[in-house]
Design an enzyme around this catalytic site. Structure first.
Site, short mmCIF file in Angstrom:
data_model
loop_
_atom_site.label_atom_id
_atom_site.label_comp_id
_atom_site.label_asym_id
_atom_site.label_seq_id
_atom_site.Cartn_x
_atom_site.Cartn_y
_atom_site.Cartn_z
N SER A 188 -24.57 116.34 72.52
CA SER A 188 -25.16 115.20 72.43
C SER A 188 -25.51 114.74 71.08
O SER A 188 -25.94 113.40 70.94
CB SER A 188 -26.47 115.57 73.19
OG SER A 188 -27.26 116.40 72.46
N HIS A 216 -24.27 115.59 79.26
CA HIS A 216 -24.12 114.60 78.82
C HIS A 216 -22.61 113.98 79.04
O HIS A 216 -22.05 112.95 78.37
CB HIS A 216 -24.08 114.54 77.04
CG HIS A 216 -25.46 114.93 76.42
ND1 HIS A 216 -26.39 113.97 76.72
CD2 HIS A 216 -26.00 115.96 76.44
CE1 HIS A 216 -27.54 114.36 76.29
NE2 HIS A 216 -27.40 115.86 76.09
N LYS A 247 -29.69 111.86 82.99
CA LYS A 247 -29.14 110.91 82.10
C LYS A 247 -28.29 110.14 82.94
O LYS A 247 -28.64 108.83 83.22
CB LYS A 247 -28.65 111.67 81.02
CG LYS A 247 -29.68 112.89 80.25
CD LYS A 247 -29.07 113.57 79.38
CE LYS A 247 -29.91 114.74 79.05
NZ LYS A 247 -31.21 114.35 78.23
N1 PLP Z 1 -28.32 120.39 77.98
C1 PLP Z 1 -28.13 119.63 77.04
C2 PLP Z 1 -26.71 119.60 76.24
C3 PLP Z 1 -29.03 118.67 76.75
O1 PLP Z 1 -28.86 117.77 75.65
C4 PLP Z 1 -30.16 118.62 77.69
C5 PLP Z 1 -31.43 117.47 77.39
O2 PLP Z 1 -31.20 116.60 76.63
C6 PLP Z 1 -30.34 119.50 78.29
C7 PLP Z 1 -29.31 120.62 78.63
C8 PLP Z 1 -31.41 119.44 79.39
O3 PLP Z 1 -31.66 118.35 80.52
P1 PLP Z 1 -32.66 118.00 81.25
O4 PLP Z 1 -33.32 116.88 80.50
O5 PLP Z 1 -32.35 117.80 82.69
O6 PLP Z 1 -33.77 119.18 81.03
#
Ligand code: PLP
Length: 410
Positions: A188, A216, A247
C-alpha cells in the site's frame, strides 16, 4: 512516578521528529465525495480528499447505502453478540458465502477488520502447526507482523518481492517443517505488485502454504473484483486470501477465504474471532451489496485505473517526484517528516486539499511521502487543482530530493 510527565516526554519526542500525528476532523458529503467538510477551531471549510482508501467511492454507492438502511430497518443496529453467542446473523452467513464465491474458495470467515483477520489467523495457524516457520516479505503490513509475533513461531524475512531470496531462505528449512509464505498483492505505501505466480511455484516446490493479503486489491482488480490473484489467474493456487471490506468495498470489516477445514480451525481456535462482537448486520449488508455490485460491474475498476494513470502522467509532466509502480497508488516522495508535514499542512490551509503525510513507522525514516489515492469520483478539475498546488509548492520550496525519481521495483 509522574506518569503524565513520562507520557508528555514521549509525545514531545514525536513532535521533535516531526511525526506527531494530527487527525483531520472530516465530514464526508454523500454524493459529493471526494468533497468533505473539514472542522477546526475556526469553523468548517470545504476540502477535497486525496488520501482516502474508499478507493472506488463505494462508500457512497446508492446500492450500498440502500442495503444498509434496509438492514437497520429490518433488524436494528447491533448484532447482539459474538458469533458464538447470537451474533451469527443471516447477514453474516450470506456475506461469508459471497466472499467464498468471490475467491473461489470453499469457505470464508468474517472478522471485524482485516487487521484482526491477519493477526488472528497468522498467530493461530502458527500455534496449530507445531514447528512452523513463517516466511514474511520485509514490507508486510503491521497486522501480519503482529500476527506472526503473536504466533511465536520461527520467522524468516525475505527481501521485498524477491523470489530468489525467498527460495534461498526456504532451502535452509527442513522439507518436512510446516511452512507459510505470508505476503501482500498490492503493497500500500509503494504500490508494488507481488509476483504471486512465482511465489506459488516456490510454495509448491518447498511444500509451503501461501497466505496472501489482498487488502489493497479486492474489489479493484480481477474481472469480478477478486484481486490481483484473480487478475493473474492464480487464485486457485493461493491457499489463504485475506481481504478487507473497508477499502475497495467502501464499508468495514475483514475476512479470510480458504478451505473448509482452515476456516473451521480459525473459527474454533482464534481468540480474535471468538471473543469479540460480530460486525453490525447493516455493515455486513452494505458490504454484501458492494461485493455483488463489483462482481458484475467493471465500470468503477476501469475508471479507477484511468484516474490513476492520468494523475501519474500529470505529476510526471510537472516533474514531481512520484514513485512509479503498476498499481492505483500514487506515492509522492518527500524524504523528510518535517517537510512532508509542512507540504501537507500548506496543501490543506492554502488550497483546501487534504493529503495525510506518511511518516515512520508506516514507512522507513527518510522515505516520508504523500500517498495520493485517485478514485473514480475525482474529476479532471480536482486533479488539475491538485497538480497546480503541488507544482507551486515544489517551485517555491523544492524538497531535498525533489527531482523526478523513478523507484519502481515490481
Ligand atoms: N493489510 C494491509 C496490507 C493494510 O494496508 C491494512 C490497512 O490499511 C490492513 C491489512 C488492515 O485492514 P483493515 O483496515 O480492514 O483493518
Amino acid at each position: 512516578m509522574n506518569f503524565e510527565r513520562l507520557l508528555q516526554q514521549r509525545l514531545e519526542a514525536l513532535r521533535r521528529e516531526g511525526r506527531y500525528r494530527t487527525f483531520a476532523d472530516l465530514k464526508r458529503r454523500r454524493g459529493f465525495f471526494p468533497v468533505a467538510d473539514h472542522f477546526t477551531a475556526m469553523g468548517s471549510r470545504e476540502v477535497t480528499v486525496w488520501c482516502s482508501n474508499d478507493y472506488l467511492g463505494m462508500g457512497q454507492h446508492p446500492k450500498v447505502i440502500a442495503a444498509m438502511h434496509e438492514a437497520i430497518d429490518l433488524v436494528g443496529a447491533g448484532s447482539g453478540g459474538t458469533r458464538n453467542i447470537s451474533g451469527t446473523t443471516h447477514h453474516h452467513v450470506e456475506l461469508e458465502h459471497e466472499l467464498a464465491d468471490l475467491h473461489g474458495k470453499e469457505q470464508a470467515l468474517l472478522f471485524t477488520s482485516a487487521y484482526v483477520a491477519n493477526d488472528a489467523t497468522l498467530s493461530t495457524l502458527a500455534k496449530l502447526l507445531p514447528g512452523c516457520v513463517i516466511f514474511s516479505d520485509e514490507k508486510n503490513h503491521a497486522s501480519m507482523i503482529q500476527g506472526i509475533r503473536h504466533g511465536g513461531s520461527e520467522k524468516r524475512i525475505f527481501r521485498h518481492n524477491d523470489v530468489a531470496d525467498l527460495e534461498a531462505k526456504l532451502k535452509q528449512v527442513p522439507r518436512d517443517a510446516p511452512k507459510i509464505i505470508a505476503f501482500e498483492s498490492v503493497y500500500s505505501m509503494d504500490g508494488h505488485i507481488a509476483p504471486i505466480s512465482a511465489i506459488c511455484d516456490l510454495a509448491e516446490k518447498y511444500g509451503a502454504l501461501t497466505y496472501l493479503d489482498e487488502v489493497h486489491a479486492v474489489g479493484m482488480y480481477g474481472p469480478r473484483g477478486g484481486g490481483i490473484a484473480e487478475r493473474d489467474g492464480v487464485m486457485g493456487r493461493v491457499d489463504i486470501i485475506n481481504g478487507t471490506l473497508a477499502k475497495g468495498f467502501g464499508v468495514m470489516g475483514g475476512y479470510i477465504a480458504g478451505t473448509r477445514d482452515l476456516c473451521d480451525a480459525i473459527r474454533s481456535y482464534a481468540s480474535g474471532f471468538i471473543f469479540t462482537t460480530s460486525l453490525a448486520p447493516a455493515i455486513a449488508a452494505g458490504a454484501l451489496a458492494s461485493i455483488r455490485h463489483l462482481k458484475v460491474s467493471s465500470l468503477e475498476r476501469a475508471r479507477h485505473q484511468e484516474r490513476a494513470r492520468a494523475l501519474k502522467k500529470s505529476l510526471k509532466e510537472r516533474r514531481l517526484p512520484i514513485m512509479d509502480n503498476q498499481s492505483h497508488i500514487v506515492p509522492v516522495m518527500v524524504g523528510c517528516p518535517i517537510h512532508c508535514k509542512a507540504v501537507t499542512d500548506t496543501l490543506l490551509s492554502r488550497y483546501g486539499i487534504y493529503v495525510q503525510p506518511i511518516n515512520y513507522p508506516t514507512v522507513p525514516k527518510g522515505t516520508e511521502r504523500m500517498r495520493l489515492t485517485p478514485s473514480p469520483v475525482h474529476s479532471d478539475e480536482q486533479m488539475a487543482t491538485l497538480i497546480d498546488a503541488l507544482g507551486e509548492l515544489w517551485a517555491a520550496c523544492p524538497v531535498p530530493n525533489g527531482a523526478y525519481v523513478k523507484l519502481a521495483a515490481e
